[in-house]
Design an enzyme around this catalytic site. Structure first.
Site, PDB file in Angstrom:
ATOM      1  N   GLN A 101       0.843  -1.197   0.000  1.00  0.00           N
ATOM      2  CA  GLN A 101       0.000   0.000   0.000  1.00  0.00           C
ATOM      3  C   GLN A 101       0.876   1.244   0.000  1.00  0.00           C
ATOM      4  OE1 GLN A 101      -2.068   1.643   3.522  1.00  0.00           O
ATOM      5  NE2 GLN A 101      -3.968   1.097   2.495  1.00  0.00           N
ATOM      6  N   TYR A 171      -5.913  10.709   5.121  1.00  0.00           N
ATOM      7  CA  TYR A 171      -4.620  11.007   4.505  1.00  0.00           C
ATOM      8  C   TYR A 171      -4.842  11.783   3.199  1.00  0.00           C
ATOM      9  CZ  TYR A 171      -2.486   7.927   7.976  1.00  0.00           C
ATOM     10  OH  TYR A 171      -2.067   7.369   9.158  1.00  0.00           O
ATOM     11  N   ARG A 313      -7.482  -6.726  13.323  1.00  0.00           N
ATOM     12  CA  ARG A 313      -7.077  -6.826  14.739  1.00  0.00           C
ATOM     13  C   ARG A 313      -7.017  -8.270  15.227  1.00  0.00           C
ATOM     14  NH1 ARG A 313      -5.052  -1.736  15.227  1.00  0.00           N
ATOM     15  NH2 ARG A 313      -5.994  -0.895  13.357  1.00  0.00           N
TER      16      ARG A 313
END
Length: 330
Positions: A101, A171, A313
């Protein structure tokens, strides 16, 4: 027959199953963004046995100005490539596909990290850092586009199976997409088509850099879940445009509220969005957010909420999660 165990075959991609490990920052890189043995060990442990069909590496910065934090991995220099080959190979040798990424943090970084004033679509106070950002000029935007394209070329040279463009979690590209951050009055601001203009230019430049056969994923912070922010209608228009531009897989997450949906506690936080986007595009869609058990992943696929399920997670906490999940469904 288990939906999670089904392979996914596109013209550019063959995945052994529908399980994805989404990108999660490890902060294990060296101070100048170099790959470390710790990162290789981490991904080796997560990919052992090839139980995860697709592993998307943590966000890596495309330029010094776009570095999000200390100890973030770099894809900003040609001399990053050689070391990264070992990372791609480690994951692939274990049986998973490896995607890198690429990201520019935009207004969400800090001067102490980049050495310069954070740059963003507009000169506003960034809600995360409380710093007033520098507005990118059109020349600056051209540099950002070039930086993404060069980073994508390096991803391919390092031997990864695909590249993912990051436009989520507040972002830079997500800041252009979101009306909360983007207050521009030129062709890069205003309506949704203008706000995704930079995305379409990045996609075009990336495609030129990597060639038509190399898969491109795009992670979109589809909704802001905040007044005056990006809406489902915006996401539908953007998804259709990204598909037309040549994106192969859409990876859906959040915008202003990052990887959370306020008040939503069911597994698969973003399924109300991915279910709607599946109605308007044909390309596969990744759904992530709070998925912690295999049966929930199975159900989300059975209900056609998405084509691939990201589990973050749970895999972070337990490196054997994927093995146990896959074996429980056989």
């Amino acid at each position: 027959m288990s939906k999670l165990l089904n392979s996914l075959n596109t013209s550019k991609f063959n995945l052994p199953n529908r399980l994805v490990m989404p990108p999660m920052a490890t902060s294990k890189a060296g101070v100048t963004g170099e790959l470390t043995e710790d990162i290789i060990k981490y991904y080796d442990e997560k990919s052992k046995g090839g139980y995860i069909g697709l592993i998307i590496i943590e966000h890596s910065y495309v330029s010094k100005e776009g570095k999000a934090n200390h100890n973030q991995l770099s894809i900003s220099r040609d001399n990053d490539v050689e070391a990264l080959k070992a990372l791609a190979k480690t994951i692939q040798n274990n049986g998973s596909k490896a995607v890198m990424q690429i990201n520019h943090a935009g207004g969400s970084t800090k001067e102490e990290v980049t050495g310069s004033l954070p740059e963003a679509p507009s000169a506003i106070e960034n809600p995360y850092t409380k710093i007033v950002t520098k507005e990118l000029s059109k020349e600056d935007i051209k540099k950002v586009i070039k930086d993404f394209a060069e980073a994508a070329r390096r991803v391919k040279e390092a031997g990864f199976d695909a590249v993912e463009i990051h436009s989520a979690h507040g972002y830079l590209l997500n800041q252009f997409y979101s009306p909360i951050f983007n207050k521009r009055t030129d062709e890069y601001g205003g309506d949704i088509l203008n706000r995704i203009r930079i995305h379409l230019e990045v996609i075009k430049a990336v495609k030129k850099a990597v060639g038509d056969d190399f898969p491109i994923l795009l992670r979109l912070g589809a909704l802001d879940y905040e007044e005056g922010g990006a809406t489902l209608e915006d996401a539908k228009i953007a998804a259709k445009e990204f598909e037309k531009a040549g994106v192969d897989i859409l990876d859906i997450s959040g915008g202003y509220n990052r990887f959370m949906v306020p008040g939503f506690t069911e597994q698969g936080y973003f399924y109300p969005v991915t279910a709607e986007l599946k109605k308007v595009v044909k390309i596969p869609i990744i759904l992530t957010g709070g998925v912690v058990d295999a049966n929930a992943a199975e159900q989300l696929l059975a209900d056609e909420k998405a084509d691939l399920i990201g589990v973050g997670r749970a895999i972070l906490k337990d490196s054997d999660w994927a093995k146990k999940a896959i074996e429980s469904l056989k």
